[in-house]
Enzyme design. Structure first.
Site, mmCIF file in Angstrom:
data_model
loop_
_atom_site.group_PDB
_atom_site.id
_atom_site.type_symbol
_atom_site.label_atom_id
_atom_site.label_comp_id
_atom_site.label_asym_id
_atom_site.label_seq_id
_atom_site.Cartn_x
_atom_site.Cartn_y
_atom_site.Cartn_z
ATOM 1 C CD GLU A 7 -69.333 26.540 25.024
ATOM 2 O OE1 GLU A 7 -69.605 25.819 25.993
ATOM 3 O OE2 GLU A 7 -68.330 27.274 24.975
ATOM 4 C CE1 TYR A 314 -67.694 31.215 30.528
ATOM 5 C CE2 TYR A 314 -65.701 31.109 31.878
ATOM 6 C CZ TYR A 314 -66.553 30.546 30.938
ATOM 7 O OH TYR A 314 -66.258 29.318 30.407
#
Length: 696
Positions: A7, A314
């Site tokens: 990303e 995360y």
């Protein structure tokens, strides 16, 4: 050759180091049979109305419902037009070339709904048909990346997740575009912004603000009575309220004349309080706001930096639980915390055999497990990073600690026929509360810590009485913490942790998006911060008053859409069914909004814009600004230490300058008088009065 697409560049570098792609190229890393490329977030998004041949705001064009959505590279504003971002185009060209040459793709964008959308939109825009696998990991440690690469999943397994992400993206486009254009047409001037989640969130802030400001406090009276036993003094409070001082004074005299108070009933019970669950993102944001004043966006940003530094799992998680396989790692993490300067000694007391398993539940782990630290020890992190890291580390210790055991005492008393009560609470075994010596959040304002040994029928002396004059209070203005709670529970005021967990799936927004929604309201100038409180601006109130009875502001309906998106992700609902519902909804809100009224664009002062001649200058607390976005004339109220009044602003905007204003302060702290005027570019300048010549 395999292409791995991450990303962002920092994550790509971490993955490249694991797979041995050390040769740096323009836009990617290469080596050992891999090319590791990256996006910069959303490189590709949905095209705007003009890309479908629809220009200008016209009622006959609404609702705009594309039969097939077009994808375009990220756009940037160039004057009055939007053009493809050059950096985006360059990186897309790199990715296209790599996709064409590779045999297979590994998707390494963030393992969540938006991360899936980022890749799939790029994949679709480039018309790629190469097979792809999914890297699904919950931390960026070397161990997690290696394990994830060894256990890649077929990309098809995440088609439902993509379906949910795509449905969310298209729904936000349909609702946002149609609602914003409809309200702008109804207003007759300016550009107004509405959104599927943005507008219900604004509604919560505005409704609480108006409720608070319109609240009329009611005065009432209670009594506080001082007594003692065994040399331990304590106070008790009357359980009834009295509406007039006259009634209260009469009863107070009766109490004072009795000279004693009798215990009617006393109950003592032991209670055990379970440790709080691990953090998900929303809970972390709420507590960081309450305890440290961090905005939701700041907390997410700091947590993301800790994740990329491989120090926490995360962060964009909606779960407060971990699975059994992750629980196996907890003893080692607790052992690592034994060296922590604040709660290291406590960590040493936790034994593996006695760890609390309340936060362990495989069935309640969603895309990602709860926030926990990793096996890496922090080094040279910033003060803000240290705060968030320590919150997550301390919560890990609390969650796996024993229950807090308390002795709770409820006492009912009577003095001259007037009922009184007092509660006492003593912590017998602190359990999880010992990690941070956390205060008892169940303790009331008038509760006491310790009480003497009391028995039913005891008669105690009255050592003094107070008449307490109190007022009923409105619900406080929303803070980011309370707003996040309301977004999570669809506006329902829930304090019980289990109830909040049960309803969170039907909240509005997601843990990953709520911070950006709040920041959007700031950027639209719909809300401002006053200390910790969120306060609507004049502009925000105008929008709210125009839409508060419309479907676009319906919090419950927005929550239902969010539940539907979760059902699409789990395969329980078809995305086409959702899309048809959104299309009907868009038609309804468009009709409603085209018939709404925005009274002049403000509720206070306004005047025509002298620069563009088309817009209205709207007066806000700190600025006066043209509501025509193409113009954007802005005049700040504060000039050299002095705030311009509405009247002075109006003179400036209608006449080109104010009268002489006294009391400006120079950089050298000297006071001076001057008028404020516009120059040719509509910048404000000082005009000084002529000096009087001294006579000889």
């Amino acid at each position: 050759m395999k292409v791995i697409i991450a990303e962002k560049p920092s994550v790509a570098r971490d993955i490249a180091a694991i797979v041995g792609a050390s040769n740096r190229k323009d836009g990617y890393l290469e080596g050992n049979g891999y090319c590791v490329a990256w996006a910069f977030g959303h490189l590709v998004g949905l095209a705007m109305p003009q890309d479908y041949g629809i220009t200008g705001f016209q009622a006959e064009n609404l609702p705009i419902l594309p039969s097939e959505f077009k994808l375009l590279p990220r756009q940037v504003k160039d004057g009055k037009e939007y053009k493809p971002d050059p950096g985006t185009m360059k990186q897309l060209k790199v990715i296209r070339e790599l996709f064409n040459k590779c045999e297979r793709i590994v998707v390494a964008t963030d393992a969540g709904r938006e991360g899936e959308l980022i890749f799939r939109y790029i994949y679709s825009y480039l018309e790629c048909n190469k097979p792809f696998d999914r890297l699904w990991i919950s931390s960026l440690t070397d161990q997690a990346i290696r394990k994830g690469l060894e256990n890649l999943r077929p990309g098809k397994e995440y088609d439902n997740l993509y379906g949910s992400a795509k449905a969310r993206s298209q729904a936000d486009w349909i609702v946002g575009i149609n609602a914003s254009q409809a309200l702008s047409i109804s207003a007759g001037h300016g550009v107004w912004s509405l959104g599927r989640v943005q507008t219900p969130t604004l509604a919560m802030i505005c409704s609480r603000y108006l409720e608070n400001k319109e609240f009329k406090p009611q005065t009432y009276f209670q009594f506080r009575l001082h007594t003692a036993k065994d040399e331990i003094q304590f106070a008790v409070i009357s359980t009834e309220r009295y509406n007039t001082k006259q009634d209260a004074d009469t009863i107070l005299e009766r109490i004072r004349s009795s000279e004693s108070v009798r215990i009617v009933n006393m109950e003592t019970k032991q209670g055990r309080q379970e440790p709080t669950l691990l953090y998900d993102l929303t809970t972390l944001q709420k507590e960081a706001n309450s305890r440290h004043g961090f905005s939701a966006d700041k907390t997410l940003s700091v947590a993301q930096s800790l994740y990329e530094a491989k120090l926490i799992s995360y962060p964009r998680t909606g779960s407060r639980y971990i699975s059994d396989d992750v629980f196996a790692e907890i003893p080692a993490l607790i052992s690592m915390l034994s060296n922590h300067s604040s709660f290291g000694n406590y960590a040493k007391t936790l034994s593996e055999a006695s760890l609390n398993r309340r936060s362990v539940n495989d069935k309640k782990v969603t895309d990602h497990h709860a926030l926990i630290i990793t096996e890496n020890t922090p080094k040279d992190i910033s003060a803000d990073q240290c705060i968030i890291y320590d919150m997550i580390a301390a919560r890990l210790l609390e969650a796996f600690s024993g229950k807090c055991t308390k002795e709770n005492t409820n006492v009912s008393l009577d003095a001259a026929g007037v009922p009184f009560s007092v509660k006492g609470s003593v912590v017998l075994i602190p359990g999880w509360r010992a990690v941070l010596n956390a205060p008892d959040d169940e303790k009331g304002e008038d509760d006491v810590s310790t009480l003497p040994f009391l028995s039913n029928g005891d008669v105690l002396p009255i050592n003094g009485t107070d008449l307490l004059e109190k007022q009923t209070n409105p619900r406080p203005l929303h803070t980011e913490s309370s707003l996040l709670s309301s977004m999570e529970t669809c506006g329902k005021d829930l304090t019980d942790e289990a109830e909040r967990e049960a309803i969170k799936e039907s909240g509005i927004g997601t843990p990953a998006t709520r911070a950006s929604i709040i920041e959007t309201l700031f950027s639209r100038e719909y809300i401002i911060r006053e200390k910790k409180s969120l306060v609507p601006t004049n502009k925000g109130l105008v929008v709210y008053l125009a839409v508060r009875d419309k479907k676009i502001a319906d919090i419950g309906m927005t929550g239902e859409w969010e539940s539907a998106l979760n059902e699409i992700a789990s395969g329980e609902m078809n995305a086409d069914t959702f899309h048809r519902g959104i299309a009907v909804y868009a038609a309804q809100i468009t009709t409603e909004l085209l018939g709404s009224k925005i009274e002049g664009g403000n509720t206070k002062e306004s005047c025509p814009c002298p620069k563009c001649k088309n817009g209205q200058i709207v007066f806000y607390p700190k600025v006066a600004k043209c509501n025509n976005e193409d113009c954007g004339l802005t005049v700040f109220r504060n000039k050299s230490g002095k705030d311009l009044t509405d009247g002075q602003l109006k003179d400036l905007l209608t006449k080109g300058k104010t009268g002489i204003i006294k009391g400006f302060k120079s950089k050298k702290n000297k006071f001076f008088d001057a008028a404020i005027a516009f120059d040719e570019a509509y910048k404000t300048v000082f005009e000084f009065p002529p000096r009087n010549k001294k006579r000889k």
